[in-house]
Design an enzyme around this catalytic site. Sequence first.
Site, PDB file in Angstrom:
ATOM      1  N   ARG A   1     -68.621 117.472 -27.101  1.00 35.47           N
ATOM      2  CA  ARG A   1     -68.164 118.455 -28.093  1.00 35.47           C
ATOM      3  C   ARG A   1     -67.836 117.813 -29.437  1.00 35.47           C
ATOM      4  O   ARG A   1     -67.919 118.445 -30.476  1.00 35.47           O
ATOM      5  CB  ARG A   1     -66.931 119.181 -27.563  1.00 35.47           C
ATOM      6  CG  ARG A   1     -67.279 120.170 -26.468  1.00 35.47           C
ATOM      7  CD  ARG A   1     -66.062 120.870 -25.971  1.00 35.47           C
ATOM      8  NE  ARG A   1     -65.044 119.899 -25.584  1.00 35.47           N
ATOM      9  CZ  ARG A   1     -63.851 120.204 -25.095  1.00 35.47           C
ATOM     10  NH1 ARG A   1     -63.505 121.465 -24.962  1.00 35.47           N
ATOM     11  NH2 ARG A   1     -62.993 119.285 -24.747  1.00 35.47           N
TER      12      ARG A   1
ATOM     13  N   LYS B   1     -67.829 110.119  -8.291  1.00 37.50           N
ATOM     14  CA  LYS B   1     -66.756 110.817  -7.621  1.00 37.50           C
ATOM     15  C   LYS B   1     -65.656 111.190  -8.630  1.00 37.50           C
ATOM     16  O   LYS B   1     -65.660 110.627  -9.719  1.00 37.50           O
ATOM     17  CB  LYS B   1     -66.197 109.952  -6.506  1.00 37.50           C
ATOM     18  CG  LYS B   1     -65.391 108.752  -7.013  1.00 37.50           C
ATOM     19  CD  LYS B   1     -64.856 108.048  -5.844  1.00 37.50           C
ATOM     20  CE  LYS B   1     -63.812 107.063  -6.144  1.00 37.50           C
ATOM     21  NZ  LYS B   1     -62.891 107.166  -7.200  1.00 37.50           N
TER      22      LYS B   1
ATOM     23  N   HIS C   1     -69.979 103.410  -6.676  1.00 35.07           N
ATOM     24  CA  HIS C   1     -70.321 102.150  -7.343  1.00 35.07           C
ATOM     25  C   HIS C   1     -70.133 100.947  -6.422  1.00 35.07           C
ATOM     26  O   HIS C   1     -70.650  99.873  -6.693  1.00 35.07           O
ATOM     27  CB  HIS C   1     -69.578 101.997  -8.682  1.00 35.07           C
ATOM     28  CG  HIS C   1     -68.146 101.591  -8.563  1.00 35.07           C
ATOM     29  ND1 HIS C   1     -67.157 102.442  -8.178  1.00 35.07           N
ATOM     30  CD2 HIS C   1     -67.531 100.396  -8.784  1.00 35.07           C
ATOM     31  CE1 HIS C   1     -65.998 101.811  -8.174  1.00 35.07           C
ATOM     32  NE2 HIS C   1     -66.198 100.562  -8.525  1.00 35.07           N
TER      33      HIS C   1
ATOM     34  N   LYS D   1     -72.572  97.096  -5.642  1.00 34.61           N
ATOM     35  CA  LYS D   1     -72.082  95.711  -5.721  1.00 34.61           C
ATOM     36  C   LYS D   1     -72.979  94.794  -4.891  1.00 34.61           C
ATOM     37  O   LYS D   1     -73.342  95.127  -3.765  1.00 34.61           O
ATOM     38  CB  LYS D   1     -70.637  95.632  -5.213  1.00 34.61           C
ATOM     39  CG  LYS D   1     -69.646  96.333  -6.137  1.00 34.61           C
ATOM     40  CD  LYS D   1     -68.229  96.176  -5.631  1.00 34.61           C
ATOM     41  CE  LYS D   1     -67.262  97.066  -6.388  1.00 34.61           C
ATOM     42  NZ  LYS D   1     -66.867  96.564  -7.708  1.00 34.61           N
TER      43      LYS D   1
ATOM     44  N   GLU E   1     -55.735  95.940  -5.431  1.00 35.24           N
ATOM     45  CA  GLU E   1     -55.809  95.819  -6.889  1.00 35.24           C
ATOM     46  C   GLU E   1     -54.440  95.465  -7.443  1.00 35.24           C
ATOM     47  O   GLU E   1     -53.420  95.970  -6.947  1.00 35.24           O
ATOM     48  CB  GLU E   1     -56.240  97.146  -7.512  1.00 35.24           C
ATOM     49  CG  GLU E   1     -57.617  97.612  -7.100  1.00 35.24           C
ATOM     50  CD  GLU E   1     -57.966  98.920  -7.783  1.00 35.24           C
ATOM     51  OE1 GLU E   1     -58.675  98.877  -8.794  1.00 35.24           O
ATOM     52  OE2 GLU E   1     -57.504  99.972  -7.319  1.00 35.24           O
TER      53      GLU E   1
ATOM     54  N   ASP F   1     -59.024 108.430  -3.432  1.00 37.01           N
ATOM     55  CA  ASP F   1     -59.644 107.665  -4.517  1.00 37.01           C
ATOM     56  C   ASP F   1     -60.446 106.472  -3.992  1.00 37.01           C
ATOM     57  O   ASP F   1     -61.487 106.128  -4.542  1.00 37.01           O
ATOM     58  CB  ASP F   1     -58.516 107.179  -5.449  1.00 37.01           C
ATOM     59  CG  ASP F   1     -59.015 106.513  -6.713  1.00 37.01           C
ATOM     60  OD1 ASP F   1     -59.946 107.051  -7.323  1.00 37.01           O
ATOM     61  OD2 ASP F   1     -58.474 105.447  -7.087  1.00 37.01           O
TER      62      ASP F   1
ATOM     63  N   HIS G   1     -65.104 104.779  -1.205  1.00 36.63           N
ATOM     64  CA  HIS G   1     -65.669 103.429  -1.124  1.00 36.63           C
ATOM     65  C   HIS G   1     -65.501 102.758   0.246  1.00 36.63           C
ATOM     66  O   HIS G   1     -66.431 102.181   0.783  1.00 36.63           O
ATOM     67  CB  HIS G   1     -65.024 102.539  -2.180  1.00 36.63           C
ATOM     68  CG  HIS G   1     -65.040 103.136  -3.553  1.00 36.63           C
ATOM     69  ND1 HIS G   1     -66.140 103.746  -4.083  1.00 36.63           N
ATOM     70  CD2 HIS G   1     -64.073 103.220  -4.505  1.00 36.63           C
ATOM     71  CE1 HIS G   1     -65.869 104.158  -5.312  1.00 36.63           C
ATOM     72  NE2 HIS G   1     -64.621 103.863  -5.584  1.00 36.63           N
TER      73      HIS G   1
ATOM     74  N   LYS H   1     -52.765  99.987  -5.097  1.00 32.91           N
ATOM     75  CA  LYS H   1     -52.613  99.542  -6.487  1.00 32.91           C
ATOM     76  C   LYS H   1     -51.330  98.728  -6.599  1.00 32.91           C
ATOM     77  O   LYS H   1     -50.410  98.878  -5.796  1.00 32.91           O
ATOM     78  CB  LYS H   1     -52.541 100.749  -7.415  1.00 32.91           C
ATOM     79  CG  LYS H   1     -53.838 101.561  -7.365  1.00 32.91           C
ATOM     80  CD  LYS H   1     -54.220 102.088  -8.719  1.00 32.91           C
ATOM     81  CE  LYS H   1     -55.516 102.847  -8.679  1.00 32.91           C
ATOM     82  NZ  LYS H   1     -56.694 102.020  -8.948  1.00 32.91           N
TER      83      LYS H   1
END
Length: 513
Positions: A50, A165, A195, A199, A233, A254, A259, A359
């Site tokens: 936009r 996703k 993704h 890898k 992570e 997530d 994954h 996380k």
Amino acid sequence: MPNTGKPSSCLIVIFGASGDLTKRKLIPALYDLFVAGQLPEKFALLGVARTQMADEVFRDHLYDWVKKNAHNFDDKTWQWFARLVHYHVGDPTVASSFPDLKTRMGQLALLHGTGENVLFYLSLAPQFYEPVIVHLGYHNMVTEGKAWCSINQAARPWQRIMMYKPFGHDRESAAHLNRVLGRVFEEESIYRIDHYLGKETVQNLLVFRFANAIFEPLWNRQYIDHVQVTAAETVGVERRGSYYDSPSGGALRDMIQSHLLQVMSLVAMEPPVSMRADDLRSEKAKVLQAVREIGPQDVPQMAVRGQYGPGRLGEEPVPGYRQEDGVNPQSPTDTYAALQVWIDTWRWSGVPFYLRSGKRLARNTTEIVVQFKPTPHCLFRAQVACANLQPNQIVINVQPDEGIRLRFEGKVPGLPTNSTADIRSVVMDFNYAAQFHAQPVEAYATLLLDAMRGDQTLFKHREEIDCAWRVVQPVLDTWAGTAPSDLPNYAAGSWGPAAADELLSRAGRKWHQ
Ligand code: BG6
């Protein structure tokens, strides 16, 4: 058969082109493909969003990002590549934008000679997937029927769609999205990205298992005690607080639903009859179909949720999840999830698979640990307490330090001392960087190239999406129905909640650290 040649001419249309993904990942990946001579002979890219921008402004906006994120940047090559990049102002969620868009696409197809082949990429918030797909169908921008009637069978025009996703936020919404897609695109034109499948190390799993004779005979319940898949992570939710804290967020959705279950299915699948996408994907789907349903009563025993509180990463103090931007200060969202999964097949009966992701954990690491059973009989009673002998272990490092390590027991050199030090664990270490002197390719470059070539091997079939939701849905439902009183339950910079350790220690096991 998967097509490994140069892709046929095409136009890529990115919806949501002013967003982060385009500049950080998609354009640098396409630029790298250009440098590697892997883009089609006739190629063009059209970004749609936009924000008011001319082609030139869009190119300037991309320049710094490509310079920073592409592997082989130089200004001259950029000038060549930038000529293929265009921008169109339009709101892709609104039907009235599509006639103009169609005209612009036609003009670019003529200008660059790309013909009718189009790869649509949805780089949009998930709530906008459905309207865009519907508009593409309504405005006859997907001409599958025409493809089958094409006179030149070797060069049938195609229109494909690629999206990342979240693919739905639960089993029902994912099934709905699949139905919407199915009304406009054939399954063979739908490229659902994960993704992780792009890898190198994840792809190498197939080679490791099926291009070697020595592992596969051991790859079953007779020799394997259990398998762990970890994606840890150190980052928090960064700028994605409001998304992560929404009904589409949380670690179970997530990371695990998407994954980690994919990685697990590659570890657990039967050898496919060929490396064709259909054969491979149906073997992966069978693994997910065989996962034992987790009943609501099993959830406390088989699933753990966690949320980070304030803590330290190295010397740095970091805030807790509930203090992050965009996050509800009473949020029950899981920033950590662990799951025990049973795969009810002959090969895996009785072998637990443990999946965990979080996380703000102590270290950045994604790895698969295959833990073998102890030897059936201990011969070395004199040298070592048998309980100290370590069973064999294969650790596949997905990232960072991509590689594979095999642990086995070895004799310490020297005269026998009768001490416990006579036998020790040693490691055979294969390291990607050291062995191949090559940087792993960026996942998006692989995935975009595959989609242009029409190779769906590394993309998810609708069946896999449904089966993966089936696995996690009872846990999500149970968690949604019980307000957690113990969150946050791990400090940022730690290895997650104590309950996750208990998930394994109950069976005398522990996480690989
Ligand atoms: C994404 C998740 O799918 O994967 C992110 O939405 C996560 O929350 C990311 O950080 C991890 O990807 P990678 O490639 O860094 O392991």
